[in-house]
Scaffold this active site. Structure first.
Site, PDB file in Angstrom:
ATOM      1  N   HIS A 188     -46.354 -46.847  19.364  1.00  0.00           N
ATOM      2  CA  HIS A 188     -47.466 -47.563  20.057  1.00  0.00           C
ATOM      3  C   HIS A 188     -47.528 -48.516  20.502  1.00  0.00           C
ATOM      4  O   HIS A 188     -47.310 -49.539  19.845  1.00  0.00           O
ATOM      5  CB  HIS A 188     -48.569 -47.423  18.559  1.00  0.00           C
ATOM      6  N   GLY A 216     -17.217 -23.724  55.117  1.00  0.00           N
ATOM      7  CA  GLY A 216     -16.389 -22.424  54.638  1.00  0.00           C
ATOM      8  C   GLY A 216     -17.009 -21.160  54.909  1.00  0.00           C
ATOM      9  O   GLY A 216     -17.723 -20.862  54.747  1.00  0.00           O
ATOM     10  N   THR A 266     -23.519 -22.071  47.372  1.00  0.00           N
ATOM     11  CA  THR A 266     -24.029 -22.635  49.208  1.00  0.00           C
ATOM     12  C   THR A 266     -24.947 -23.360  48.904  1.00  0.00           C
ATOM     13  O   THR A 266     -26.093 -23.650  50.174  1.00  0.00           O
ATOM     14  CB  THR A 266     -23.364 -21.648  50.357  1.00  0.00           C
TER      15      THR A 266
END
Length: 462
Positions: free
Chosen positions: A439, A118, A142
């Site tokens: 833990h 495009g 783009t």
């Protein structure tokens, strides 16, 4: 150019990478009629040539290292080498699965997907495949491509970019990596795990130079231990072919030779020849300039992702694309705090951070108003089990919030989520210290660091 005037989209997006497709998905979800134009594959650099494939290579390298080192854990295994074709099959399988899922998402949200190259033809249209796609608003997304340096030609043979490195059909015997930023140290790490002799050349004085200096020094120490060589503080001068490889000469005359040269000096925006300047969009060095809401100087045009001069991270592109879609849909939007974006370099060991460095904090608040604390992972049970070393460094405004969290160690990228909350919610050390961390986990180190900063250290010296 034929003009298909039957449809005017609410949003026409040029580029289907992280920023573009995020805007498309969110926009369609909010009821906008969206067209997404992409010349290659939806997903862009991140999915096909960036985040996902590089992390797959790094994971394969981690497996190789674990095989070599298995006996220290009481496991007898042999490392017989790297099957490069099989590594690529694994990597490409990961990409393929995610790509199919993304294609399904785009289709399910009823986004009009147009494959083709495009070009912005007016402030409200993009020309592609001989037709003009009209929109009330256009989003430019783009992306970027690997950069080089003046006089240094990337030929894809012995002088390569990250794109070439991802499809390399062999493990190089030796490699020079030009650039000690994220891309450079990740490939250096992966190739070393695969068995290559690697040298990183960085013109600035530290590896990962945008990180806190303490993190850079910890990574340099770890790389020395792994046998990854590096040269810091002198810039590149030239590269030339030798009989069987490449020779790199630095500005001080120092020379390095290797089988290949990876040029990892950053990525530049894809904007040339796409009609942006012709339509009056403000630019700077190829980047499209935007405000905090991703608006260009042309009212009907926005831009996101690597095309704009913000952090070049896929998750930043996601956030910027979502912001644009929500703004166009009429929702209240909040500008992105780029300091609050988590940053991870996935080398071995990992480098992760949120917020600002100690140096930046002193610059902003004054040296006497900044407190820094380092928590060594040697005091963390799970890190001992994993045989990883490193630190979590906290940067705090005196008697105030934590404004920086900087971590080095295996799997630290997985700890950056809590770090992001600490920074973005302006947490006080005492507020984090009162939270109970499981833990034994590496995440516990985050709690221990804040306990120490709050003046009540547990598994660390005060």
């Amino acid at each position: 150019m034929a003009n298909d005037a039957s449809t005017v989209f609410d949003l026409v997006i040029l580029g289907g990478g992280s920023g573009g497709y995020a805007a498309a998905l969110r926009g369609a979800q909010l009821g906008l009629d969206v067209a997404l134009i992409e010349k290659d594959k939806v997903g862009g650099t991140c999915l096909h040539r960036g985040c996902i494939p590089t992390k797959a290579l790094l994971h394969a390298g981690e497996i190789a290292d674990q095989a070599r080192e298995s006996e220290q854990f009481g496991v007898k295994a042999t490392f017989e080498g790297i099957d490069v074709a099989a590594v690529h099959k694994y990597k490409d399988g990961v990409i393929s699965g995610l790509y199919k899922g993304l294609q399904g998402l785009v289709a399910s949200r009823k986004v009009t997907y147009i494959e083709g190259e495009g070009r912005l033809s007016s402030p409200t249209s993009v020309d592609v495949n001989g037709q003009r796609v009209q929109g009330r608003h256009v989003l430019l997304a783009t992306g970027s491509v690997p950069k080089s340096l003046p006089g240094l030609e990337i030929d894809g043979n012995r002088i390569i970019s990250s794109d070439h490195a991802l499809v390399l059909d062999r493990v190089p015997k030796s490699a020079i990596v030009l650039g000690g930023g994220v891309i450079g140290v990740e490939f250096a790490s992966a190739w070393k795990s695969f068995g290559a002799d690697v040298t990183v050349i960085e013109g600035l004085k530290h590896l990962v130079p945008v990180e806190d200096e303490n993190s850079s020094k910890l990574l340099e120490r770890a790389f020395r231990k792994r046998g990854i060589k590096f040269n810091l503080g002198t810039f590149f001068s030239k590269a030339e072919y030798t009989a069987d490889g490449v020779k790199v000469t630095l500005a001080d005359g120092k020379e390095f030779e290797a089988e290949i040269l990876l040029v990892a000096v950053g990525r530049g925006p894809v904007s040339a020849g796409l009609g942006y300047e012709e339509q009056g969009v403000a630019m700077d060095r190829g980047y499209v300039l935007v405000d905090e809401y991703m608006r260009t100087n042309v009212p009907t045009v926005s831009a996101v992702g690597d095309l704009v001069p913000t952090l070049q991270l896929a998750h930043v592109g996601f956030a910027e694309g979502i912001l644009v879609a929500e703004r166009l849909a009429g929702l209240k939007t909040v500008p992105i705090d780029y300091d609050g974006v988590p940053r991870v370099t996935y080398c071995h060991p990992e480098v992760a951070s949120v917020g600002i460095t100690e140096a930046k904090a002193k610059e902003i608040y004054g040296a006497d108003k900044v407190v820094a604390l380092k928590y060594n992972l040697a005091g963390n049970g799970k890190s001992k089990i994993l045989n990883t070393s490193g630190e979590i460094k906290l940067v705090q405004v005196k008697d105030g919030a934590v404004v920086g969290v900087h971590m080095v160690g295996d799997r630290m990228g997985e700890q950056v989520g809590e770090a992001q909350l600490i920074y973005n919610w302006e947490a006080l050390p005492a507020e984090v210290a009162q939270l109970i961390h499981a833990h034994p986990t590496q995440n516990e180190a985050m709690g221990e660091a804040h306990l120490a900063l709050a003046g009540k250290p547990l598994h660390s010296h005060d």
